[in-house]
Motif scaffolding. Sequence first.
Motif, mmCIF file in Angstrom:
data_model
loop_
_atom_site.group_PDB
_atom_site.id
_atom_site.type_symbol
_atom_site.label_atom_id
_atom_site.label_comp_id
_atom_site.label_asym_id
_atom_site.label_seq_id
_atom_site.Cartn_x
_atom_site.Cartn_y
_atom_site.Cartn_z
ATOM 1 N N GLY A 11 0.866 -1.055 -0.031
ATOM 2 C CA GLY A 11 -0.137 0.282 0.277
ATOM 3 C C GLY A 11 0.249 0.985 -0.216
ATOM 4 O O GLY A 11 0.723 2.744 -0.949
ATOM 5 N N LYS A 70 2.309 6.855 -6.678
ATOM 6 C CA LYS A 70 1.767 8.212 -7.351
ATOM 7 C C LYS A 70 1.971 8.924 -7.070
ATOM 8 O O LYS A 70 2.420 10.051 -7.792
ATOM 9 C CB LYS A 70 0.186 7.729 -6.646
ATOM 10 C CG LYS A 70 -0.623 8.668 -6.636
ATOM 11 C CD LYS A 70 -1.397 8.920 -8.251
ATOM 12 C CE LYS A 70 -2.253 9.815 -8.754
ATOM 13 N NZ LYS A 70 -2.829 10.217 -9.848
ATOM 14 N N LYS A 94 -8.942 -2.657 -8.836
ATOM 15 C CA LYS A 94 -7.439 -2.710 -8.538
ATOM 16 C C LYS A 94 -6.841 -0.745 -9.187
ATOM 17 O O LYS A 94 -6.074 -0.885 -8.592
ATOM 18 C CB LYS A 94 -6.928 -3.744 -8.694
ATOM 19 C CG LYS A 94 -5.152 -3.602 -8.251
ATOM 20 C CD LYS A 94 -5.309 -5.094 -8.135
ATOM 21 C CE LYS A 94 -2.979 -4.969 -7.902
ATOM 22 N NZ LYS A 94 -2.213 -5.048 -9.286
ATOM 23 N N GLU A 125 -5.322 2.298 -7.706
ATOM 24 C CA GLU A 125 -3.769 2.961 -7.808
ATOM 25 C C GLU A 125 -3.824 4.362 -8.215
ATOM 26 O O GLU A 125 -2.284 4.498 -8.116
ATOM 27 C CB GLU A 125 -3.129 1.596 -8.936
ATOM 28 C CG GLU A 125 -3.008 0.461 -8.492
ATOM 29 C CD GLU A 125 -2.576 -0.474 -9.336
ATOM 30 O OE1 GLU A 125 -1.851 -1.303 -9.142
ATOM 31 O OE2 GLU A 125 -2.896 -0.182 -10.873
ATOM 32 N N ASP A 126 -4.756 4.476 -8.527
ATOM 33 C CA ASP A 126 -4.380 6.200 -8.632
ATOM 34 C C ASP A 126 -5.337 7.498 -8.807
ATOM 35 O O ASP A 126 -5.301 7.824 -8.418
ATOM 36 C CB ASP A 126 -5.021 5.728 -10.644
ATOM 37 C CG ASP A 126 -4.702 7.054 -11.625
ATOM 38 O OD1 ASP A 126 -4.120 7.414 -11.532
ATOM 39 O OD2 ASP A 126 -6.419 7.878 -12.318
ATOM 40 N N THR A 184 -7.597 9.305 -5.773
ATOM 41 C CA THR A 184 -6.830 9.680 -4.894
ATOM 42 C C THR A 184 -8.426 10.999 -4.555
ATOM 43 O O THR A 184 -7.936 11.939 -3.639
ATOM 44 C CB THR A 184 -5.813 11.211 -4.980
ATOM 45 O OG1 THR A 184 -6.487 12.331 -6.191
ATOM 46 C CG2 THR A 184 -5.050 10.051 -6.008
ATOM 47 N N VAL A 227 -4.079 11.767 -2.038
ATOM 48 C CA VAL A 227 -3.201 10.828 -1.669
ATOM 49 C C VAL A 227 -3.999 9.566 -2.021
ATOM 50 O O VAL A 227 -5.030 9.073 -1.972
ATOM 51 C CB VAL A 227 -2.843 10.412 -0.252
ATOM 52 C CG1 VAL A 227 -2.132 9.495 -0.026
ATOM 53 C CG2 VAL A 227 -1.734 12.251 -0.540
ATOM 54 N N ILE A 228 -3.860 8.624 -2.854
ATOM 55 C CA ILE A 228 -4.725 7.222 -2.953
ATOM 56 C C ILE A 228 -4.492 6.650 -1.541
ATOM 57 O O ILE A 228 -3.945 6.451 -0.697
ATOM 58 C CB ILE A 228 -3.360 6.309 -3.570
ATOM 59 C CG1 ILE A 228 -2.194 5.410 -3.476
ATOM 60 C CG2 ILE A 228 -3.100 6.590 -5.548
ATOM 61 C CD1 ILE A 228 -1.633 3.879 -3.391
ATOM 62 N N HIS A 234 -4.347 3.928 0.351
ATOM 63 C CA HIS A 234 -3.094 3.132 0.354
ATOM 64 C C HIS A 234 -3.719 1.724 1.475
ATOM 65 O O HIS A 234 -3.404 0.892 1.130
ATOM 66 C CB HIS A 234 -1.731 3.344 0.392
ATOM 67 C CG HIS A 234 -1.769 4.575 2.074
ATOM 68 N ND1 HIS A 234 -1.846 3.759 3.587
ATOM 69 C CD2 HIS A 234 -2.039 5.595 2.266
ATOM 70 C CE1 HIS A 234 -1.723 5.174 3.363
ATOM 71 N NE2 HIS A 234 -2.484 5.971 2.984
ATOM 72 N N LEU A 288 -5.777 -0.247 -0.594
ATOM 73 C CA LEU A 288 -5.890 -0.790 -1.725
ATOM 74 C C LEU A 288 -4.836 -2.247 -1.306
ATOM 75 O O LEU A 288 -4.819 -3.317 -1.935
ATOM 76 C CB LEU A 288 -5.131 0.511 -2.501
ATOM 77 C CG LEU A 288 -3.938 -0.333 -3.421
ATOM 78 C CD1 LEU A 288 -5.310 -0.935 -4.918
ATOM 79 C CD2 LEU A 288 -3.006 0.803 -4.464
#
Lengths: 295, 295
Positions: A267, A274, B211, B215-216, B218, B260-261, B263, B266
């Motif tokens: 993560g 990113k 997924k 990953e992209d 935010t 921010v993703i 995480h 994810l």
Amino acid sequence: MLKTPDHQVAGHEAGLGKLGPLIDDSGRFYKPLQGDNRGSEEVAFYESFSSNTNIPEHIRKFFPIYHGTKIMKASTGSDHPHIVLQDLTSARANPSVMDIKIGSRTWAPGASEAYIAKCLKKDRESTSIPLGFRLSGMQVFINDESGFYKPHRNYIRKTDPNDVRLLLRKFVSSNPSAEMETGSSLGPDCSLASFVYGGPNGILAQLLELKAWFEDQTVYHFYACSFLFIFEKRLALKDARSNAEVKLIDFAHVIDGNGVIDHNFLGGLCSLIKFISDILSETKECNGTNGQVEL
Amino acid sequence: MLKTPDHQVAGHEAGLGKLGPLIDDSGRFYKPLQGDNRGSEEVAFYESFSSNTNIPEHIRKFFPIYHGTKIMKASTGSDHPHIVLQDLTSARANPSVMDIKIGSRTWAPGASEAYIAKCLKKDRESTSIPLGFRLSGMQVFINDESGFYKPHRNYIRKTDPNDVRLLLRKFVSSNPSAEMETGSSLGPDCSLASFVYGGPNGILAQLLELKAWFEDQTVYHFYACSFLFIFEKRLALKDARSNAEVKLIDFAHVIDGNGVIDHNFLGGLCSLIKFISDILSETKECNGTNGQVEL
């Protein structure tokens, strides 16, 4: 001839009566075993990793070469056991270095309550919880006259998400000391972004290679482990092929993965990817450059 | 005509004097707003999400359709505000359902100390910390005579990583009630794995689609949010095309991603993907079947 490392940006520093890492002139790095069982845990990891046949060859390059352990005169003057490793900056004249601790959680499930409380506090006070990683230290080579831009530990310790974003830009800028002024557009120029972060051998490409492994590997869980990013500005400018290196360090809190992926590390890694992708996209938009970035 | 849902496997249940969700016969699901500010937070998320033009169309299908809010007679008998949503199982006769809470951390950074302590305790006592997700409930349709295999909440609450692995196998087995006996190979047969988890429209393919978005994206961070896996056994066997659905539910703790993703989500998602991939690989090896799995 042993001496203290020239390019250490984080961690314990050797000093008068203080235990810290040493280097020699043959490219070896001597890390004193830490007093509690962290030292032996780290040795156990290196022993396991170096003999583990399930680690793909292309993944080994991300880890320092391990040369065993050695009892030797420490920085304190007395004999002490050390882990003998590859000195990651020995081949570099003026390396720019960044140390980034990965994972929103730096404690392993089996740790003591006191240790968990201590780590959780640090994770919450730093960017580990919001970003999935935190900055532990950095230096950026400017030029022979100015030397290095190296923010103080006390500043690094207090960085918030915006600071981290800025410092990731400064790391690949020719003007890392430039401060943003209100109403001014003077900020880090990111002039080295495509050389260092981008390109087929750049840091982003290397992180993506590691990401693919972390999506599948269930052997180790890496807590409180760091990435070192290293590059040499002179080479970055001279040679289109990137000389940027990504290394993993600090394995005192690695535990058995037990068939589960290291979702905590993965993560944080995806979050860092990113951030770096964003810098490359912005840089591309501004400069109208380059086809080097491969996502 | 309102009634309690037939296929609820987790969460508050409506009952005499107890607030819980209701459904009608037109395919709508009425979720009472929770007393503290969770209810209004969830409404705020649905309002934001339904009007957010940055959400790709192929991602919207993973979320229940939102029909606004309504003050109506609750399961307790008195008037109460409800969120009006699509009833996700209304079109199914005998749905097999699994509810999986994603993320090794179920608390958002800004939550109160008391709430964080409560969540952290649950995360540590469950599989959230080791696996990055935990099971909240499930039911598996066996046949008309036996009805559903539906493990008790008290059992679900105590599941360890091995239990979770086993239950993910039972979910796609024709013999979910079969118990492993010492020295016996009698276990869940995973006979539906390739129909439900595998295939171009199966659960794994849908998780991989999500997924890529996580990953992209935010925009949102999803804490304590769950996946619902839903399929109809009869259809799974009759039709090669999978009828398995993946939905996201429970948005009382969604916060702004701030560039921010997510995480935390994810990481848990990638861990779950690995578990399901592993089941598909084992099943393929055993049966010598199928080309349906796409990774």
